[in-house]
Design a protein around this motif. Structure first.
Motif, mmCIF file in Angstrom:
data_model
loop_
_atom_site.group_PDB
_atom_site.id
_atom_site.type_symbol
_atom_site.label_atom_id
_atom_site.label_comp_id
_atom_site.label_asym_id
_atom_site.label_seq_id
_atom_site.Cartn_x
_atom_site.Cartn_y
_atom_site.Cartn_z
ATOM 1 N N GLU A 183 53.315 0.227 -13.803
ATOM 2 C CA GLU A 183 53.574 -0.594 -14.980
ATOM 3 C C GLU A 183 53.737 0.265 -16.232
ATOM 4 O OE1 GLU A 183 50.480 -3.550 -14.921
ATOM 5 O OE2 GLU A 183 51.742 -4.888 -13.706
ATOM 6 N N ALA A 184 53.006 1.375 -16.288
ATOM 7 C CA ALA A 184 53.156 2.287 -17.428
ATOM 8 C C ALA A 184 54.544 2.915 -17.462
ATOM 9 C CB ALA A 184 52.085 3.374 -17.367
ATOM 10 N N SER A 185 55.191 2.979 -16.297
ATOM 11 C CA SER A 185 56.542 3.546 -16.226
ATOM 12 C C SER A 185 57.610 2.521 -16.603
ATOM 13 C CB SER A 185 56.819 4.072 -14.812
ATOM 14 O OG SER A 185 57.037 2.999 -13.896
ATOM 15 N N GLY A 186 57.194 1.277 -16.831
ATOM 16 C CA GLY A 186 58.139 0.257 -17.261
ATOM 17 C C GLY A 186 58.547 -0.736 -16.192
ATOM 18 N N ARG A 187 58.012 -0.588 -14.977
ATOM 19 C CA ARG A 187 58.307 -1.531 -13.904
ATOM 20 C C ARG A 187 57.098 -2.452 -13.684
ATOM 21 N NH1 ARG A 187 63.053 -2.151 -14.305
ATOM 22 N NH2 ARG A 187 62.676 -3.686 -12.658
ATOM 23 N N ARG A 188 57.314 -3.541 -12.972
ATOM 24 C CA ARG A 188 56.232 -4.473 -12.674
ATOM 25 C C ARG A 188 55.592 -4.112 -11.333
ATOM 26 N NH1 ARG A 188 58.929 -10.223 -12.806
ATOM 27 N NH2 ARG A 188 60.565 -9.048 -11.724
ATOM 28 N N ALA A 189 54.297 -4.393 -11.215
ATOM 29 C CA ALA A 189 53.573 -4.100 -9.972
ATOM 30 C C ALA A 189 52.512 -5.154 -9.742
ATOM 31 C CB ALA A 189 52.935 -2.718 -10.038
ATOM 32 N N LEU A 190 52.274 -5.456 -8.478
ATOM 33 C CA LEU A 190 51.225 -6.375 -8.060
ATOM 34 C C LEU A 190 50.483 -5.741 -6.903
ATOM 35 C CD1 LEU A 190 49.858 -9.238 -7.956
ATOM 36 C CD2 LEU A 190 51.681 -9.873 -6.335
ATOM 37 N N LEU A 194 52.129 -3.823 -3.916
ATOM 38 C CA LEU A 194 51.343 -2.802 -3.225
ATOM 39 C C LEU A 194 50.313 -3.490 -2.340
ATOM 40 C CD1 LEU A 194 50.671 -0.944 -6.556
ATOM 41 C CD2 LEU A 194 52.255 -0.117 -4.820
ATOM 42 N N VAL A 195 50.344 -3.203 -1.052
ATOM 43 C CA VAL A 195 49.407 -3.801 -0.106
ATOM 44 C C VAL A 195 48.521 -2.707 0.464
ATOM 45 C CG1 VAL A 195 49.152 -5.112 2.035
ATOM 46 C CG2 VAL A 195 51.062 -5.611 0.481
ATOM 47 N N GLY A 196 47.209 -2.901 0.376
ATOM 48 C CA GLY A 196 46.294 -1.907 0.908
ATOM 49 C C GLY A 196 44.861 -2.371 0.835
ATOM 50 N N ARG A 197 43.964 -1.521 1.319
ATOM 51 C CA ARG A 197 42.538 -1.864 1.348
ATOM 52 C C ARG A 197 41.738 -1.193 0.238
ATOM 53 N NH1 ARG A 197 40.628 -0.369 7.214
ATOM 54 N NH2 ARG A 197 41.920 1.459 6.727
ATOM 55 N N ASN A 198 42.273 -0.131 -0.349
ATOM 56 C CA ASN A 198 41.553 0.621 -1.368
ATOM 57 C C ASN A 198 41.827 0.003 -2.740
ATOM 58 O OD1 ASN A 198 40.725 2.562 -3.317
ATOM 59 N ND2 ASN A 198 40.939 4.215 -1.816
ATOM 60 N N VAL A 199 40.889 -0.812 -3.208
ATOM 61 C CA VAL A 199 41.095 -1.562 -4.444
ATOM 62 C C VAL A 199 41.246 -0.629 -5.640
ATOM 63 C CG1 VAL A 199 40.096 -3.267 -6.002
ATOM 64 C CG2 VAL A 199 39.879 -3.564 -3.526
ATOM 65 N N THR A 200 40.397 0.385 -5.709
ATOM 66 C CA THR A 200 40.457 1.309 -6.840
ATOM 67 C C THR A 200 41.801 2.014 -6.904
ATOM 68 O OG1 THR A 200 38.069 1.661 -6.740
ATOM 69 C CG2 THR A 200 39.375 3.319 -7.909
ATOM 70 N N ARG A 201 42.228 2.558 -5.778
ATOM 71 C CA ARG A 201 43.508 3.261 -5.734
ATOM 72 C C ARG A 201 44.666 2.289 -5.971
ATOM 73 N NH1 ARG A 201 46.970 6.866 -7.151
ATOM 74 N NH2 ARG A 201 48.495 7.457 -5.565
ATOM 75 N N GLY A 202 44.584 1.074 -5.432
ATOM 76 C CA GLY A 202 45.648 0.093 -5.629
ATOM 77 C C GLY A 202 45.816 -0.289 -7.082
ATOM 78 N N ALA A 203 44.697 -0.514 -7.774
ATOM 79 C CA ALA A 203 44.757 -0.869 -9.188
ATOM 80 C C ALA A 203 45.311 0.288 -10.015
ATOM 81 C CB ALA A 203 43.368 -1.260 -9.678
ATOM 82 N N SER A 204 44.902 1.511 -9.682
ATOM 83 C CA SER A 204 45.384 2.688 -10.397
ATOM 84 C C SER A 204 46.886 2.869 -10.210
ATOM 85 C CB SER A 204 44.626 3.927 -9.917
ATOM 86 O OG SER A 204 45.156 5.101 -10.486
ATOM 87 N N LEU A 205 47.354 2.695 -8.995
ATOM 88 C CA LEU A 205 48.773 2.863 -8.705
ATOM 89 C C LEU A 205 49.594 1.779 -9.406
ATOM 90 C CD1 LEU A 205 50.650 4.698 -7.030
ATOM 91 C CD2 LEU A 205 50.379 3.096 -5.130
ATOM 92 N N ALA A 206 49.091 0.550 -9.393
ATOM 93 C CA ALA A 206 49.789 -0.537 -10.092
ATOM 94 C C ALA A 206 49.894 -0.235 -11.585
ATOM 95 C CB ALA A 206 49.069 -1.858 -9.855
#
Length: 251
Positions: A49-56, A33-45
């Protein structure tokens, strides 16, 4: 199919980008995930990950011309390869030619077009090394037809359409497919910037009247087509500009 594929999504913290990231993960992909909104990026990641996939999540402003190389380097270090790039990051500034400053013109061209070129350039080498890859550019139905009051945005998206065609031809021998999606007005935060009016309901009603299907698009409807173009199911598609516009470009 997207099972196990490593996908980079730019502009991933809002609108079509976040919807696409979730759709890719739902179909079995791991997502950068590439973006400027750190809070939203961390939440989305965390959601992915809670769904069972990996995210960065990688915080980046694509106005920084060094950002694409840094994003790709971090992605390769974390996941080992890159299978898919979704060039979604974009900005909208309204105005006719006589209302558009040089700075506004340059910013739109640099973010909407230049960042897509630089991100694509950065992923070409690892994709070529694997002899496979898919790039999906998020253009607009305004890439296919004229529109009033947003000249720089329209030109940037039309140029992205041509970038798509040229990259598709240049890299077909490398096993890399390049396609673009051309969505109509979609119910995202950017929609609030696109039109002036008396509130969101007024905007949605006004826009719906211009679309043959009688409504604006939902994010999930756009994300599903992006995911298809990124997947092996679209394995014989390259250089395509795919309207997802409720019939608008057919008028």
């Amino acid at each position: 199919m997207l099972n196990g594929k490593i996908c980079i999504v730019t502009g991933a913290t809002s609108g079509i980008g976040s919807g696409t990231a979730l759709e890719l993960a739902q179909r079995g992909a791991d997502v950068v995930l590439v973006g400027r909104n750190v809070t939203r990026g961390a939440s989305l990641a965390a959601e992915i990950e809670a769904s069972g996939r990996r995210a960065l999540f990688i915080e980046a402003d694509l106005a920084d011309r060094s950002a694409p190389d840094r994003i790709v380097e971090k992605s390769l270090r974390h996941f080992g390869r890159i299978d898919v790039l979704i060039n979604n990051a974009g900005v909208l500034i309204n105005g006719r030619v006589d209302e558009t400053s040089d700075d506004e013109w340059d910013r739109i061209m640099d973010i909407n077009l230049g960042s897509a070129m630089r991100m694509s350039r950065a992923v070409i080498a690892p994709m070529r090394g694997a002899n496979k890859g898919a790039i999906v550019n998020v253009a607009s139905d305004w890439a296919l037809m004229g529109a009033r009051g947003a000249v720089a945005y329209c030109v940037s998206k039309a140029a992205m359409a041509q970038l798509t065609r040229c990259m598709a031809l240049d890299h077909v021998a490398d096993g890399i497919r390049v396609n673009a999606i051309c969505p109509t007005d979609t119910d995202t935060p950017m929609l609030d910037l696109a039109y002036e009016g008396d509130g969101r309901d007024w905007k949605l009603e006004k826009l719906a009247a211009t679309i043959p299907m009688g409504r604006v698009a939902r994010v999930d409807e756009i994300a599903k087509v992006i995911a298809f173009l990124a997947s092996d199911d679209a394995g014989f598609m390259t250089g395509a500009l795919v309207p997802v516009d409720g019939g608008t470009s057919a008028q």
